[in-house]
Scaffold this motif. Structure first.
Motif, PDB file in Angstrom:
ATOM      1  N   ASN A 225      95.277 -22.834  81.545  1.00  0.00           N
ATOM      2  CA  ASN A 225      95.791 -24.009  80.860  1.00  0.00           C
ATOM      3  C   ASN A 225      96.933 -24.646  81.648  1.00  0.00           C
ATOM      4  OD1 ASN A 225      97.789 -25.225  78.621  1.00  0.00           O
ATOM      5  ND2 ASN A 225      95.689 -25.341  77.877  1.00  0.00           N
ATOM      6  N   ASP A 226      97.825 -23.808  82.172  1.00  0.00           N
ATOM      7  CA  ASP A 226      98.958 -24.325  82.950  1.00  0.00           C
ATOM      8  C   ASP A 226      98.490 -24.902  84.284  1.00  0.00           C
ATOM      9  OD1 ASP A 226     100.600 -23.464  80.925  1.00  0.00           O
ATOM     10  OD2 ASP A 226     101.194 -21.603  81.926  1.00  0.00           O
ATOM     11  N   TRP A 227      97.534 -24.231  84.924  1.00  0.00           N
ATOM     12  CA  TRP A 227      96.998 -24.706  86.212  1.00  0.00           C
ATOM     13  C   TRP A 227      96.309 -26.054  86.040  1.00  0.00           C
ATOM     14  CZ3 TRP A 227      91.903 -25.628  87.717  1.00  0.00           C
ATOM     15  CH2 TRP A 227      91.673 -25.754  89.085  1.00  0.00           C
TER      16      TRP A 227
ATOM     17  N   SER B 177      90.298 -26.149  78.676  1.00  0.00           N
ATOM     18  CA  SER B 177      91.343 -26.477  79.644  1.00  0.00           C
ATOM     19  C   SER B 177      90.903 -27.253  80.872  1.00  0.00           C
ATOM     20  CB  SER B 177      92.029 -25.180  80.116  1.00  0.00           C
ATOM     21  OG  SER B 177      92.690 -24.531  79.055  1.00  0.00           O
ATOM     22  N   ILE B 178      89.727 -26.930  81.430  1.00  0.00           N
ATOM     23  CA  ILE B 178      89.415 -27.462  82.759  1.00  0.00           C
ATOM     24  C   ILE B 178      89.219 -28.975  82.720  1.00  0.00           C
ATOM     25  CG2 ILE B 178      88.419 -25.307  83.599  1.00  0.00           C
ATOM     26  CD1 ILE B 178      85.659 -26.493  83.164  1.00  0.00           C
ATOM     27  N   PRO B 179      89.595 -29.659  83.808  1.00  0.00           N
ATOM     28  CA  PRO B 179      89.423 -31.108  83.875  1.00  0.00           C
ATOM     29  C   PRO B 179      87.965 -31.523  83.691  1.00  0.00           C
ATOM     30  CG  PRO B 179      90.801 -30.297  85.676  1.00  0.00           C
ATOM     31  CD  PRO B 179      90.226 -29.093  85.013  1.00  0.00           C
ATOM     32  N   HIS B 180      87.781 -32.758  83.257  1.00  0.00           N
ATOM     33  CA  HIS B 180      86.481 -33.389  83.022  1.00  0.00           C
ATOM     34  C   HIS B 180      85.825 -32.923  81.719  1.00  0.00           C
ATOM     35  CE1 HIS B 180      86.966 -34.976  87.019  1.00  0.00           C
ATOM     36  NE2 HIS B 180      86.874 -33.772  87.571  1.00  0.00           N
ATOM     37  N   VAL B 181      86.019 -31.646  81.350  1.00  0.00           N
ATOM     38  CA  VAL B 181      85.560 -31.203  80.031  1.00  0.00           C
ATOM     39  C   VAL B 181      86.721 -31.352  79.055  1.00  0.00           C
ATOM     40  CG1 VAL B 181      84.581 -29.316  78.682  1.00  0.00           C
ATOM     41  CG2 VAL B 181      83.955 -29.584  81.086  1.00  0.00           C
ATOM     42  N   HIS B 182      87.782 -30.621  79.289  1.00  0.00           N
ATOM     43  CA  HIS B 182      89.089 -30.770  78.641  1.00  0.00           C
ATOM     44  C   HIS B 182      88.995 -31.042  77.136  1.00  0.00           C
ATOM     45  CE1 HIS B 182      93.355 -32.516  78.518  1.00  0.00           C
ATOM     46  NE2 HIS B 182      93.448 -31.250  78.884  1.00  0.00           N
ATOM     47  N   MET B 183      88.419 -30.087  76.403  1.00  0.00           N
ATOM     48  CA  MET B 183      88.285 -30.255  74.954  1.00  0.00           C
ATOM     49  C   MET B 183      89.620 -30.233  74.228  1.00  0.00           C
ATOM     50  SD  MET B 183      84.771 -28.196  74.012  1.00  0.00           S
ATOM     51  CE  MET B 183      84.903 -28.627  72.277  1.00  0.00           C
ATOM     52  N   LYS B 184      90.693 -29.886  74.937  1.00  0.00           N
ATOM     53  CA  LYS B 184      92.023 -30.013  74.350  1.00  0.00           C
ATOM     54  C   LYS B 184      92.276 -31.440  73.888  1.00  0.00           C
ATOM     55  CE  LYS B 184      96.951 -29.573  75.482  1.00  0.00           C
ATOM     56  NZ  LYS B 184      97.942 -29.179  76.510  1.00  0.00           N
ATOM     57  N   GLY B 185      91.714 -32.401  74.603  1.00  0.00           N
ATOM     58  CA  GLY B 185      91.917 -33.805  74.286  1.00  0.00           C
ATOM     59  C   GLY B 185      90.801 -34.416  73.457  1.00  0.00           C
ATOM     60  N   VAL B 186      90.016 -33.592  72.771  1.00  0.00           N
ATOM     61  CA  VAL B 186      88.946 -34.095  71.897  1.00  0.00           C
ATOM     62  C   VAL B 186      89.284 -33.708  70.463  1.00  0.00           C
ATOM     63  CG1 VAL B 186      86.476 -34.126  71.400  1.00  0.00           C
ATOM     64  CG2 VAL B 186      87.271 -33.799  73.763  1.00  0.00           C
ATOM     65  N   PRO B 187      89.797 -34.636  69.659  1.00  0.00           N
ATOM     66  CA  PRO B 187      90.204 -34.305  68.292  1.00  0.00           C
ATOM     67  C   PRO B 187      89.067 -33.655  67.498  1.00  0.00           C
ATOM     68  CG  PRO B 187      90.926 -36.505  68.876  1.00  0.00           C
ATOM     69  CD  PRO B 187      90.017 -36.052  69.981  1.00  0.00           C
ATOM     70  N   LEU B 188      89.422 -32.771  66.598  1.00  0.00           N
ATOM     71  CA  LEU B 188      88.527 -32.002  65.738  1.00  0.00           C
ATOM     72  C   LEU B 188      87.747 -30.951  66.528  1.00  0.00           C
ATOM     73  CD1 LEU B 188      87.137 -34.757  63.302  1.00  0.00           C
ATOM     74  CD2 LEU B 188      89.090 -33.229  62.988  1.00  0.00           C
ATOM     75  N   ALA B 189      87.106 -31.371  67.625  1.00  0.00           N
ATOM     76  CA  ALA B 189      86.354 -30.406  68.422  1.00  0.00           C
ATOM     77  C   ALA B 189      87.267 -29.300  68.933  1.00  0.00           C
ATOM     78  CB  ALA B 189      85.668 -31.109  69.597  1.00  0.00           C
TER      79      ALA B 189
ATOM     80  N   ILE C 258      96.888 -37.524  76.135  1.00  0.00           N
ATOM     81  CA  ILE C 258      96.013 -36.458  75.648  1.00  0.00           C
ATOM     82  C   ILE C 258      95.767 -36.677  74.163  1.00  0.00           C
ATOM     83  CG2 ILE C 258      95.691 -33.975  75.384  1.00  0.00           C
ATOM     84  CD1 ILE C 258      97.696 -33.582  77.673  1.00  0.00           C
ATOM     85  N   GLN C 259      94.497 -36.871  73.804  1.00  0.00           N
ATOM     86  CA  GLN C 259      94.142 -37.195  72.416  1.00  0.00           C
ATOM     87  C   GLN C 259      94.003 -35.934  71.560  1.00  0.00           C
ATOM     88  OE1 GLN C 259      93.231 -40.323  70.564  1.00  0.00           O
ATOM     89  NE2 GLN C 259      94.766 -40.944  72.052  1.00  0.00           N
ATOM     90  N   THR C 260      95.126 -35.302  71.266  1.00  0.00           N
ATOM     91  CA  THR C 260      95.096 -34.175  70.330  1.00  0.00           C
ATOM     92  C   THR C 260      94.954 -34.716  68.905  1.00  0.00           C
ATOM     93  OG1 THR C 260      97.494 -34.166  70.066  1.00  0.00           O
ATOM     94  CG2 THR C 260      96.574 -32.820  71.849  1.00  0.00           C
TER      95      THR C 260
END
Length: 295
Positions: free
Chosen positions: A67-69, A133-145, A203-205
């Motif tokens: 996550n930090d990387w 965490s990884i770029p391009h997927v980055h589900m951290k920025g997908v609300p609800l998911a 980042i769309q949390t």
């Protein structure tokens, strides 16, 4: 060639990038999963618990380092985190990348010794972490998911320990859902704490998308559901019935939640709330261990 004192300092500086406090917090679910699955305490069982704890520590350290990387540029723009970013501590990104891969290998090796089910669950947790965490997927920025991913990962984390002593079953999933709900609720609270930084970084949390107050109340609703679920599991006999009594701590959590809201859900007030409820649920975890062994 790097001299020994300098090499030792480099290793210590590299290891200091691991979020050991967060790693410690996430030891609870798999160890409790193992305790609930154990039929009796034996020397072999104790050895398996130690190996589980080591493997989980490696895996969780990998999760946080990944996550930090992945989010290093965003963290550099966050005033509350920039001082602790590894780049500002003389550590290169490729060095963190090598460390997080080593930790993953060590964790999976430990799980492999414990059995194929445990190894499979460890791999699933690693995949869920990568999706988050990884770029391009980055589900951290997908609300609800991102919240659904935390619920799923939370159940897996409990079953990771459960699988050491029993084949994962419906009982394991039911108890695991309690820990998964707590995990997801805690992450919603953290999103509220980090809302300003996430908004700045685009980042769309959930907190950014739906607002701090709504996400905060949703998180508290999940904490409430977890307490209700705990009572139901105790009354059904899925867990020792005495554990229904720990729900008596719920009003204290509610009071702390109202206090944070009165203070405007600032970074400091939400952080204080996190410290308090983590200590509270740590006490509940100890009560669970005692109740299982007494039963």
């Amino acid at each position: 060639m790097m001299d020994r004192p300098r090499g030792a300092r480099w290793v210590l500086r590299l290891l200091s990038c691991i979020r050991f406090d967060e790693v410690l917090v996430l030891q609870g679910a798999p160890l409790l999963g193992a305790v609930f699955a154990m039929s009796s305490f034996t020397v072999q069982g104790a050895a398996a618990l130690l190996l589980l704890a080591a493997g989980n520590a490696f895996l969780v350290a990998h999760v946080f380092l990944l996550n930090d990387w992945s989010g290093v540029q965003q963290d550099l723009r966050d005033p509350s985190r920039s001082a602790g970013v590894f780049l500002n501590r003389g550590i290169h990104r490729h060095e963190i990348g090598a460390l997080l891969l080593l930790l993953l290998v060590l964790g999976l090796m430990a799980f492999g010794i414990l059995g194929p089910a445990t190894l499979g669950l460890g791999l699933m947790i690693a995949v869920a972490s990568a999706l988050y965490s990884i770029p391009h997927v980055h589900m951290k920025g997908v609300p609800l998911a991102n919240s659904f991913l935390h619920v799923f990962s939370g159940v897996l984390h409990f079953l990771l320990g459960y699988s050491v002593f029993q084949v994962p079953d419906a009982r394991g999933v039911e108890i695991g859902l309690f820990f998964a709900t707590i995990f997801s609720a805690g992450h919603l609270t953290q999103e509220v704490r980090d809302c300003a930084a996430d908004l700045r970084n685009g980042i769309q949390t959930n907190a950014v998308k739906f607002g701090k107050k709504r996400s905060f109340l949703t998180g508290f609703a999940l904490f409430t559901f977890a307490n209700v679920l705990l009572i139901v599991l105790a009354l059904r006999g899925t867990i020792p019935q005495g554990l229904a009594l720990v729900a008596a701590f719920y009003p204290l959590h509610g009071y702390w939640t109202l206090q944070a809201m009165r203070e405007g859900l600032t970074f400091e007030s939400v952080r204080r709330l996190q410290v308090r409820y983590r200590a509270l649920y740590a006490c509940i975890g100890v009560a669970m261990v005692l109740s299982v062994f007494l039963a």
